[in-house]
Design an enzyme around this catalytic site. Structure first.
Site, PDB file in Angstrom:
ATOM      1  N   ASN A   1       9.810   1.692  -7.712  1.00  0.00           N
ATOM      2  CA  ASN A   1       9.209   2.997  -8.010  1.00  0.00           C
ATOM      3  C   ASN A   1       9.887   4.077  -7.178  1.00  0.00           C
ATOM      4  OD1 ASN A   1       7.594   5.106  -8.806  1.00  0.00           O
ATOM      5  ND2 ASN A   1       5.817   4.488  -7.576  1.00  0.00           N
TER       6      ASN A   1
ATOM      7  N   VAL B   1       2.809   2.298  -2.511  1.00  0.00           N
ATOM      8  CA  VAL B   1       4.030   2.216  -3.328  1.00  0.00           C
ATOM      9  C   VAL B   1       3.863   2.969  -4.661  1.00  0.00           C
ATOM     10  CG1 VAL B   1       3.525   0.047  -4.573  1.00  0.00           C
ATOM     11  CG2 VAL B   1       5.875   0.616  -3.996  1.00  0.00           C
TER      12      VAL B   1
ATOM     13  N   ARG C   1      -1.180  -1.038   7.485  1.00  0.00           N
ATOM     14  CA  ARG C   1      -0.650  -1.177   6.127  1.00  0.00           C
ATOM     15  C   ARG C   1       0.877  -1.273   6.136  1.00  0.00           C
ATOM     16  NH1 ARG C   1      -4.490   0.524   1.900  1.00  0.00           N
ATOM     17  NH2 ARG C   1      -6.478   0.209   2.920  1.00  0.00           N
TER      18      ARG C   1
ATOM     19  N   SER D   1       0.839  -1.194   0.000  1.00  0.00           N
ATOM     20  CA  SER D   1       0.000   0.000   0.000  1.00  0.00           C
ATOM     21  C   SER D   1       0.878   1.250   0.000  1.00  0.00           C
ATOM     22  CB  SER D   1      -0.849  -0.042   1.270  1.00  0.00           C
ATOM     23  OG  SER D   1      -1.711   1.040   1.295  1.00  0.00           O
TER      24      SER D   1
ATOM     25  N   LYS E   1       1.099   1.932  -7.064  1.00  0.00           N
ATOM     26  CA  LYS E   1       0.439   1.074  -8.069  1.00  0.00           C
ATOM     27  C   LYS E   1      -0.680   1.840  -8.788  1.00  0.00           C
ATOM     28  CE  LYS E   1      -0.989  -1.855  -4.966  1.00  0.00           C
ATOM     29  NZ  LYS E   1      -0.504  -1.188  -3.741  1.00  0.00           N
ATOM     30  N   GLY E   2      -1.525   2.445  -7.970  1.00  0.00           N
ATOM     31  CA  GLY E   2      -2.663   3.177  -8.538  1.00  0.00           C
ATOM     32  C   GLY E   2      -2.204   4.306  -9.449  1.00  0.00           C
TER      33      GLY E   2
ATOM     34  N   ARG F   1     -13.128   5.757  -0.335  1.00  0.00           N
ATOM     35  CA  ARG F   1     -12.463   7.019   0.010  1.00  0.00           C
ATOM     36  C   ARG F   1     -13.240   8.141  -0.688  1.00  0.00           C
ATOM     37  NH1 ARG F   1      -6.813   4.310  -1.754  1.00  0.00           N
ATOM     38  NH2 ARG F   1      -6.489   3.065   0.131  1.00  0.00           N
TER      39      ARG F   1
ATOM     40  N   ARG G   1      -0.514  10.752   1.211  1.00  0.00           N
ATOM     41  CA  ARG G   1      -1.750  10.529   0.441  1.00  0.00           C
ATOM     42  C   ARG G   1      -2.955  10.995   1.268  1.00  0.00           C
ATOM     43  NH1 ARG G   1      -2.953   4.568  -1.770  1.00  0.00           N
ATOM     44  NH2 ARG G   1      -3.611   4.243   0.383  1.00  0.00           N
TER      45      ARG G   1
END
Ligand SMILES: Nc1nc2c(ncn2[C@@H]2O[C@H](COP(=O)(O)OP(=O)(O)O)[C@@H](O)[C@H]2O)c(=O)[nH]1
Ligand SMILES: Nc1ncnc2c1ncn2[C@@H]1O[C@H](COP(=O)(O)OP(=O)(O)O)[C@@H](O)[C@H]1O
Length: 402
Positions: free
Chosen positions: A302, A146, A279, A144, A148-149, A175, A268
């Protein structure tokens, strides 16, 4: 067990040689594989509107009604069927178009055998055939926060017609910026558990205290649009998909450091402190599992977002700077009710001509199955259909079943 009274198949009892191509007999077809005859047909009741399967075991003389998995084809007025191998029957629906006329009935594949063992019944599984290039789905995993989204969003923005996102189900709360049906299907736990029990999920896992899962329908929906499916799932999910028939590319995204991961997760601003702690705790195990041999095909760090994105594009065969907006949507072919099929290796010859027109060979199609991928649960991708040359017609016709 009992008599297959709903069917009008009169040539059972071992009259059909193994592997013979079956000509459409109207609404029911009998196909032999080994000791078993698979009767495929619509029920007499139009309202029920499903294609039913019954199995006749020649060694015991018993009929069985199998558990049927997968989305069933809607019945058409007639179909033809051909044995592909020991495990699959290709069913071609008459009077339908190529986006819905090729269906694979799996009778003895890894998936079917596994379900047979689990359920203790006869099992068959449907998988619709999708015409077009079969690019492998892409599974992206990583802890969570990192990125990805972020990476997936960039890919979808730059290549909107090429990729489609598999919308997962989850029991976690949305969210602020998340839309139901777009980012996730937000679901009650009891509903999701029931759907899991009913076999609607390709994979599922408990992650950070909630249930997450990829429905078979989510992947089918993307595949049917001719797009390459992207799955954002956790490591447990990746493991399940690895064991499935999906044949995907597995990519694990790593942070440059644990501290940086924590920083991103906090900045975030979507989780409570308690959720962040959970997480981060889980991230340690996920980073460990990400290194599992043979689970991931590629690991990307990343660090700098743009560099990582370029690396991801390279892995997916997207050449530098090229923004592809076009996908080749295969032309629809109409399959008439009257047709015959025959099989040569991985090619299925479909003759749609009326007998007196046969010499013209204008209605011969080749369905090439040499590049197919996937299968139940989900679609069978990579079918290729094209018009046949008259010369092929000449070679084939002497062997056509009468
Ligand atoms: N197994 C599985 N994991 C999923 C699925 N959808 C999302 N996840 C994973 O669940 C985890 C939590 O996702 P989410 O709540 O959106 O938080 P985020 O990763 O911090 O954005 C991530 O590792 C996702 O990759 C799914 O369908 N199946
Ligand atoms: N390479 C990067 N460098 C700095 N920040 C990043 C990078 N990649 C993503 N982020 C940021 O990190 C946060 C988490 O990213 P996100 O895509 O939501 O992660 P995930 O989907 O893996 O949970 C977001 O605020 C995002 O903008």
């Amino acid at each position: 067990m009992g008599k297959a009274s709903a069917f009008l198949v009169d040539d059972l009892q071992g009259n059909i040689p193994n592997g013979l191509v079956s000509k459409s007999k109207g609404r029911e077809t009998a196909i032999n594989i080994g000791n078993k005859t698979y009767v495929i047909g619509a029920t007499e009741k139009e309202a029920a509107s499903t294609v039913e399967i019954q199995i006749f075991d020649k060694s015991t003389g018993e009929w069985a009604i199998p558990t049927v998995l997968g989305t069933k084809p809607k019945p058409s007025k007639g179909h033809s069927a051909v044995v592909l191998d020991e495990g699959r029957i290709l069913v071609i629906k008459g009077n339908s178009t190529s986006d819905d006329c090729f269906w694979f009935l799996e009778v003895n594949t890894v998936f079917v055998r596994e379900r047979k063992l689990r359920l203790g019944t006869e099992v068959v599984a449907w998988s619709k055939g999708v015409v077009g290039e079969a690019k492998k789905p892409v599974v992206i995993s990583g802890p969570s926060g990192v990125g990805k989204g972020t990476l997936i969003s960039k890919l979808m923005e730059d290549f909107p017609s090429m990729f489609g996102f598999s919308v997962s189900h989850t029991t976690r709360a949305p969210r602020n910026n998340e839309q139901n049906g777009v980012h996730y299907h937000f679901t009650e736990r009891s509903v999701m558990e029931k759907d899991i029990e009913n076999g609607k999920f390709l994979e599922f896992a408990a992650v950070h205290g909630n249930l997450y899962g990829t429905s078979i329908e989510a992947v089918e929906e993307v595949t049917d649009r001719g797009k390459r499916c992207i799955l954002d799932i956790d490591v447990q999910g990746a493991r399940s998909v690895r064991a499935s028939s999906l044949e995907a590319i597995f990519i694990f995204i790593c942070p440059p450091s644990f501290e940086e991961l924590e920083k991103r997760l906090r900045s975030r601003g979507t989780e409570t402190e308690e959720q962040i702690q959970k997480r981060l705790q889980n991230a340690k195990a996920e980073l460990e599992q990400g290194k599992s041999p043979r689970l991931f095909d590629h690991i990307l760090v990343n660090n700098d977002l743009q560099t990582c994105y370029e690396d991801l594009k390279k892995l997916l065969g997207l050449s530098n700077g090229v923004k592809t907006t076009e996908i080749s949507v295969p032309e629809l072919v109409h399959m008439p009710l009257e047709h015959t099929v025959s099989k040569i290796d991985q090619k299925i010859l479909i003759n749609c001509s009326a007998p007196e027109q046969e010499k013209l060979a204008t209605n011969m199609f080749v369905l090439d199955l040499s590049s197919i991928k996937g299968g139940a649960p989900g679609r069978t991708r990579g079918l290729n259909i094209y018009g046949a040359e008259p010369s092929i017609n000449d070679i084939i016709r002497p062997n056509m079943p009468s």
